[in-house]
Structures are given as structure tokens and as C-alpha cells.
Write a protein that holds these residues in place. Structure first.
Motif, PDB file in Angstrom:
ATOM      1  N   CYS A 193       0.848  -1.203   0.000  1.00 55.14           N
ATOM      2  CA  CYS A 193       0.000   0.000   0.000  1.00 55.14           C
ATOM      3  C   CYS A 193       0.879   1.247   0.000  1.00 55.14           C
ATOM      4  O   CYS A 193       0.658   2.194  -0.754  1.00 55.14           O
ATOM      5  N   GLU A 194       1.911   1.219   0.859  1.00 55.86           N
ATOM      6  CA  GLU A 194       2.822   2.367   0.920  1.00 55.86           C
ATOM      7  C   GLU A 194       3.539   2.544  -0.411  1.00 55.86           C
ATOM      8  O   GLU A 194       3.621   3.639  -0.949  1.00 55.86           O
ATOM      9  N   ALA A 195       4.074   1.430  -0.912  1.00 51.62           N
ATOM     10  CA  ALA A 195       4.857   1.505  -2.141  1.00 51.62           C
ATOM     11  C   ALA A 195       4.020   2.042  -3.301  1.00 51.62           C
ATOM     12  O   ALA A 195       4.532   2.753  -4.160  1.00 51.62           O
ATOM     13  N   TYR A 196       2.755   1.688  -3.328  1.00 54.42           N
ATOM     14  CA  TYR A 196       1.889   2.137  -4.414  1.00 54.42           C
ATOM     15  C   TYR A 196       1.194   3.461  -4.085  1.00 54.42           C
ATOM     16  O   TYR A 196       0.349   3.921  -4.847  1.00 54.42           O
ATOM     17  N   GLY A 197       1.510   4.031  -2.929  1.00 54.43           N
ATOM     18  CA  GLY A 197       0.971   5.341  -2.608  1.00 54.43           C
ATOM     19  C   GLY A 197      -0.507   5.353  -2.266  1.00 54.43           C
ATOM     20  O   GLY A 197      -1.193   6.353  -2.506  1.00 54.43           O
ATOM     21  N   VAL A 198      -1.014   4.253  -1.715  1.00 54.31           N
ATOM     22  CA  VAL A 198      -2.409   4.244  -1.270  1.00 54.31           C
ATOM     23  C   VAL A 198      -2.522   5.223  -0.088  1.00 54.31           C
ATOM     24  O   VAL A 198      -1.667   5.204   0.811  1.00 54.31           O
ATOM     25  N   ALA A 199      -3.541   6.057  -0.099  1.00 50.32           N
ATOM     26  CA  ALA A 199      -3.682   7.085   0.941  1.00 50.32           C
ATOM     27  C   ALA A 199      -3.688   6.441   2.322  1.00 50.32           C
ATOM     28  O   ALA A 199      -4.289   5.371   2.516  1.00 50.32           O
ATOM     29  N   ARG A 200      -2.999   7.101   3.277  1.00 53.77           N
ATOM     30  CA  ARG A 200      -2.833   6.555   4.619  1.00 53.77           C
ATOM     31  C   ARG A 200      -4.166   6.105   5.230  1.00 53.77           C
ATOM     32  O   ARG A 200      -4.277   5.022   5.783  1.00 53.77           O
ATOM     33  N   GLY A 201      -5.163   6.936   5.097  1.00 52.67           N
ATOM     34  CA  GLY A 201      -6.459   6.665   5.722  1.00 52.67           C
ATOM     35  C   GLY A 201      -7.192   5.472   5.119  1.00 52.67           C
ATOM     36  O   GLY A 201      -8.162   4.982   5.696  1.00 52.67           O
ATOM     37  N   GLU A 202      -6.724   5.032   3.959  1.00 51.92           N
ATOM     38  CA  GLU A 202      -7.420   3.919   3.297  1.00 51.92           C
ATOM     39  C   GLU A 202      -6.706   2.589   3.497  1.00 51.92           C
ATOM     40  O   GLU A 202      -7.214   1.539   3.115  1.00 51.92           O
ATOM     41  N   ARG A 203      -5.505   2.645   4.088  1.00 53.56           N
ATOM     42  CA  ARG A 203      -4.669   1.425   4.102  1.00 53.56           C
ATOM     43  C   ARG A 203      -5.250   0.290   4.938  1.00 53.56           C
ATOM     44  O   ARG A 203      -5.199  -0.868   4.519  1.00 53.56           O
ATOM     45  N   ASP A 204      -5.831   0.636   6.100  1.00 54.48           N
ATOM     46  CA  ASP A 204      -6.379  -0.416   6.973  1.00 54.48           C
ATOM     47  C   ASP A 204      -7.446  -1.211   6.245  1.00 54.48           C
ATOM     48  O   ASP A 204      -7.417  -2.443   6.186  1.00 54.48           O
ATOM     49  N   GLU A 205      -8.381  -0.462   5.690  1.00 54.17           N
ATOM     50  CA  GLU A 205      -9.520  -1.108   5.037  1.00 54.17           C
ATOM     51  C   GLU A 205      -9.071  -1.907   3.810  1.00 54.17           C
ATOM     52  O   GLU A 205      -9.499  -3.031   3.582  1.00 54.17           O
ATOM     53  N   ARG A 206      -8.173  -1.303   3.037  1.00 51.97           N
ATOM     54  CA  ARG A 206      -7.682  -1.955   1.816  1.00 51.97           C
ATOM     55  C   ARG A 206      -6.965  -3.255   2.162  1.00 51.97           C
ATOM     56  O   ARG A 206      -7.142  -4.294   1.531  1.00 51.97           O
ATOM     57  N   THR A 207      -6.145  -3.220   3.216  1.00 51.23           N
ATOM     58  CA  THR A 207      -5.375  -4.401   3.614  1.00 51.23           C
ATOM     59  C   THR A 207      -6.316  -5.515   4.066  1.00 51.23           C
ATOM     60  O   THR A 207      -6.189  -6.670   3.628  1.00 51.23           O
ATOM     61  N   ALA A 208      -7.300  -5.152   4.909  1.00 53.63           N
ATOM     62  CA  ALA A 208      -8.245  -6.157   5.406  1.00 53.63           C
ATOM     63  C   ALA A 208      -9.039  -6.757   4.240  1.00 53.63           C
ATOM     64  O   ALA A 208      -9.222  -7.978   4.151  1.00 53.63           O
ATOM     65  N   GLU A 209      -9.459  -5.900   3.328  1.00 54.55           N
ATOM     66  CA  GLU A 209     -10.274  -6.351   2.188  1.00 54.55           C
ATOM     67  C   GLU A 209      -9.488  -7.340   1.315  1.00 54.55           C
ATOM     68  O   GLU A 209      -9.998  -8.388   0.914  1.00 54.55           O
ATOM     69  N   LEU A 210      -8.218  -7.016   1.080  1.00 54.86           N
ATOM     70  CA  LEU A 210      -7.432  -7.880   0.196  1.00 54.86           C
ATOM     71  C   LEU A 210      -7.070  -9.201   0.859  1.00 54.86           C
ATOM     72  O   LEU A 210      -7.072 -10.250   0.215  1.00 54.86           O
ATOM     73  N   LEU A 211      -6.767  -9.162   2.161  1.00 54.07           N
ATOM     74  CA  LEU A 211      -6.446 -10.422   2.847  1.00 54.07           C
ATOM     75  C   LEU A 211      -7.665 -11.329   2.863  1.00 54.07           C
ATOM     76  O   LEU A 211      -7.553 -12.549   2.726  1.00 54.07           O
ATOM     77  N   GLU A 212      -8.818 -10.718   2.960  1.00 50.75           N
ATOM     78  CA  GLU A 212     -10.053 -11.504   2.936  1.00 50.75           C
ATOM     79  C   GLU A 212     -10.283 -12.068   1.530  1.00 50.75           C
ATOM     80  O   GLU A 212     -10.613 -13.237   1.351  1.00 50.75           O
ATOM     81  N   LEU A 213     -10.027 -11.220   0.532  1.00 53.10           N
ATOM     82  CA  LEU A 213     -10.234 -11.638  -0.859  1.00 53.10           C
ATOM     83  C   LEU A 213      -9.417 -12.884  -1.197  1.00 53.10           C
ATOM     84  O   LEU A 213      -9.889 -13.778  -1.886  1.00 53.10           O
ATOM     85  N   VAL A 214      -8.187 -12.946  -0.700  1.00 50.88           N
ATOM     86  CA  VAL A 214      -7.343 -14.092  -1.029  1.00 50.88           C
ATOM     87  C   VAL A 214      -7.327 -15.157   0.078  1.00 50.88           C
ATOM     88  O   VAL A 214      -6.501 -16.066   0.077  1.00 50.88           O
TER      89      VAL A 214
END
Ligand SMILES: Nc1ncnc2c1ncn2[C@@H]1O[C@H](COP(=O)(O)OP(=O)(O)OP(=O)(O)O)[C@@H](O)[C@H]1O
Length: 354
Positions: free
Chosen positions: A130-151
């Protein structure tokens, strides 16, 4: 982390824009548009020799070919990690020569070698991406949880990835390639070396990603994988596309059904059986292959007239130990196109747990 992925991330980092902006810049309906692509390496190897290709938005597209056919070379050009020797390359509406950064920001790339950090947990790996791709700080928690669930890795989110099976590592790697919600993802032989259960699980996730609207460009040497997942396929051989269509189209093009006949009595008997099948008048358009067990005959009328061939073999003094009539597979398509069965790397050992 592989150099390829690092390069893609480095480029994306610091130039982040959200997915909506990316999409707004991509009015075209084609995800990939390639004309006359040629890639010749410094040592003179002509890895890609005049490829034309179009992939539509939302498609699950497969690039199928044996080892060394040119799949990775092509995918690296599409991901702007390699410059073409000749040809036009447009990805997500952007030109590979003029707008390579925009392409990198708008794609995910899962290289053959996983690029996850074994020292980090599953969650830390996705956060790092998320950091490397510049995902906004405030979105990282949700994005990480969503992707771990997806896979399907949410239950091991806090476990270090070094202990993961090969299949789990690949799934984590897929998650890290998706953090910036790219509309197009390149998967380069993502299941090579995995056992069937790990492979099946990955297929599920790829289908899920595609159902969410992501265009998938998959390279594979596994015919079954291409058959199962892809709406459309191109077969590449020695740097050239030799067939293109849906799996069903390609199988229809083989013409007819396949009659597999097991013949007892060794190689001489099998070769005699092959000669008899080739001369067999009832099949005017048959193609005949000698196999390890006997012969394999592809013909329009294999289903209707197959038993006549069995009688002819018996009359010639040969022993038929088994037979089966079936619809063609992509393996037969490959044989019809290239004259050879696909030799693929053997599947890896049991890493399918989880
Ligand atoms: N850096 C390089 N320099 C010279 N030749 C290369 C290089 N990389 C690949 N090749 C050659 O280019 C051809 C295509 O290779 P490529 O890796 O694109 O095929 P592939 O279909 O992806 O195969 P694989 O399944 O083995 O990855 C092969 O003959 C390969 O040996």
C-alpha cells in the motif's frame, strides 16, 4: 522483492492517484492493444516476432504457450519493464513509449517469482505494498483487510509469511499486486509449481478479482488452467501467435472427436496400429498420433465409425486393450497446431495446505 516488481512499485510510488482518476484517464474500451510487436534480445534471440493482440476491458484473457515461447517477454513489454524492438503497445489507453508511468500506475503485475518479504507478516506485506503504491494513509487499513479476505488469508494475517505454503505465498503476492485497485492485472504463470489443490484455490481468487471487473491477462503453460479460467486465449509459439479464440472455438477447430485406443504388444504393434488408422478409408480427415499406450485418432466421424477401426485393428492381428471416445481438449488443440503435446514443468510438491 523482484527487480521487476520493485521497478513497477518505484514508478508508482510518489505518483499515486486513485483508481477513479486512473479510470477517468482511460476512455478506451480496450485494455491492451498491440500491433506488430517484436522483441529481439541483445544476443539476437527473437523472443516475440510480430504479435497483434487486443484484449477488451473486463476480459479474462489467457496467453498460452510452452516454456520459452515468449510469454514473459511479451508481458514485460505490456508492463513497460522492457522496451519493444518494434511495434505499437497501448495499455489502458496509454502508449508504452510515451506514457509508461501512466501504464505502471494503472496495472498490477504478479511476476513469476513471488516478491513478498518472508520476514513480514501477511498483513505487513500488504501494508508495505500500500505504501509503495501510494495508497492514501487513511485507506490502508480497510484496503489491507479487504485484500487479505479476498485471497483467504485473513486468519493468518499476523503470521510471518516465511512459514506459508507455496500456494499461500502466491495468494499473498496476488493481494499485494492489487492494492492500488488496478483495472488490469498481469499474472505471469502464477500457478507454476503448485499442486492441484493450491492451484484450484488460486483460480478461485482470480475469478473473484475478474468478477469485480478487473481485466486479467494470464500467462500459463497449463492447458487445463487456460481452459478453466479464460474467456479468450491466444496460443504463442516461438514468438508468434498461432491460434486465438475462446477455448470452445479452439476445440471446435480441431474438428471432430478423439478416439484413444490402447494397443498391447509394444512399440511395433502401436506403430502398426498407427499405420492402419492413417490408411483407414472411413476417416478421410483423420489425424493420428502414436501414444505411450497405443494410438490417438482425431476425426469428424470418430464417434460413429470408431468401432469399425477397432475391428480393422483386430483383423490385422493386433490386441486392443482399451478404448475411449472423447471431445477434444486444449491439449489436442495444441497437438493439432504444433504437432507436439505441451511439455510443462511438473507440478510442485504438496504445498496446497490452506
Ligand atoms: N534476457 C534475455 N536475453 C536473451 N534471451 C532471452 C532473455 N529472456 C528470455 N530470452 C529468450 O527469449 C525466448 C522467450 O523467453 P520467455 O521467457 O519470454 O518465454 P516464456 O514463454 O515466458 O517461457 P517460460 O515459461 O520459460 O518463462 C526464449 O528463447 C528465451 O530463452
Amino acid at each position: 522483492m523482484s527487480n521487476d516488481r520493485s521497478a513497477a512499485r518505484e514508478s508508482a510510488n510518489g505518483h499515486s492517484r486513485n483508481q477513479t482518476e486512473n479510470r477517468a484517464e482511460q476512455p478506451e474500451q480496450t485494455a491492451i492493444d498491440i500491433e506488430g510487436l517484436e522483441v529481439t534480445y541483445g544476443d539476437g534471440t527473437e523472443a516475440v516476432r510480430g504479435v497483434d493482440l487486443t484484449v477488451g476491458r473486463g476480459e479474462f484473457f489467457g496467453f498460452l504457450g510452452p516454456n520459452g515461447a515468449g510469454k514473459t517477454t511479451a508481458i514485460k513489454v505490456f508492463a513497460t519493464l522492457l522496451s519493444p524492438t518494434a511495434g505499437q503497445v497501448r495499455v489502458n489507453g496509454f502508449d508504452a513509449r510515451e506514457e509508461s508511468r501512466k501504464i505502471r500506475e494503472s496495472i498490477g503485475y504478479m511476476a513469476q517469482e513471488t516478491s513478498i518479504d518472508p520476514e513480514l507478516t501477511a498483513e505487513e506485506n500488504v501494508r508495505f505494498a500500500c505504501e509503495a503504491y501510494g495508497v492514501a494513509r487513511g485507506e490502508r487499513d480497510e484496503r489491507t483487510a479487504e485484500l487479505l479476505e479476498l485471497v483467504g488469508l485473513e486468519s493468518v494475517a499476523d503470521k510471518r509469511s516465511e512459514g506459508f505454503s507455496g500456494g499461500m505465498k502466491k495468494r499473498l503476492d496476488a493481494a499485494t499486486a492489487l492494492v492500488h485497485r488496478p483495472p488490469l492485472v498481469f499474472l505471469d504463470e502464477p500457478t507454476t509449481g503448485l499442486d492441484p489443490s493450491a492451484r484450484n484455490r488460486l483460480w478461485e481468487y482470480f475469478e473473484r478479482i475478474n468478477e469485480r471487473g478487473t481485466t486479467i491477462f494470464l500467462t500459463t503453460q497449463y492447458l487445463e488452467e487456460a481452459d478453466q479460467l479464460c474467456e479468450r486465449l491466444a496460443v504463442i509459439l516461438d514468438g508468434e501467435i498461432v491460434a486465438d479464440g475462446s477455448p470452445a472455438d479452439l476445440k471446435r477447430a480441431v474438428g471432430g472427436d478423439v478416439l484413444d485406443i490402447d494397443v498391447g504388444g509394444g512399440a511395433d504393434a502401436r506403430s502398426r496400429a498407427g499405420a492402419i488408422a492413417r490408411d483407414f478409408d472411413a476417416f478421410d480427415d483423420a489425424s493420428v498420433e502414436t501414444t505411450e499406450e497405443g494410438i490417438s485418432v482425431t476425426a469428424e466421424t470418430a464417434r460413429e465409425l470408431g468401432t469399425d477401426l477397432l475391428v480393422a485393428l483386430r483383423d490385422a492381428g493386433l490386441t486392443v486393450t482399451g478404448f475411449n471416445v472423447r471431445a477434444p481438449t486444449l491439449d489436442d488443440v495444441f497437438l493439432a497446431i504444433t504437432g507436439e503435446r505441451v511439455a510443462t514443468d511438473a507440478a510442485g510438491d504438496g504445498d496446497g495446505a490452506q
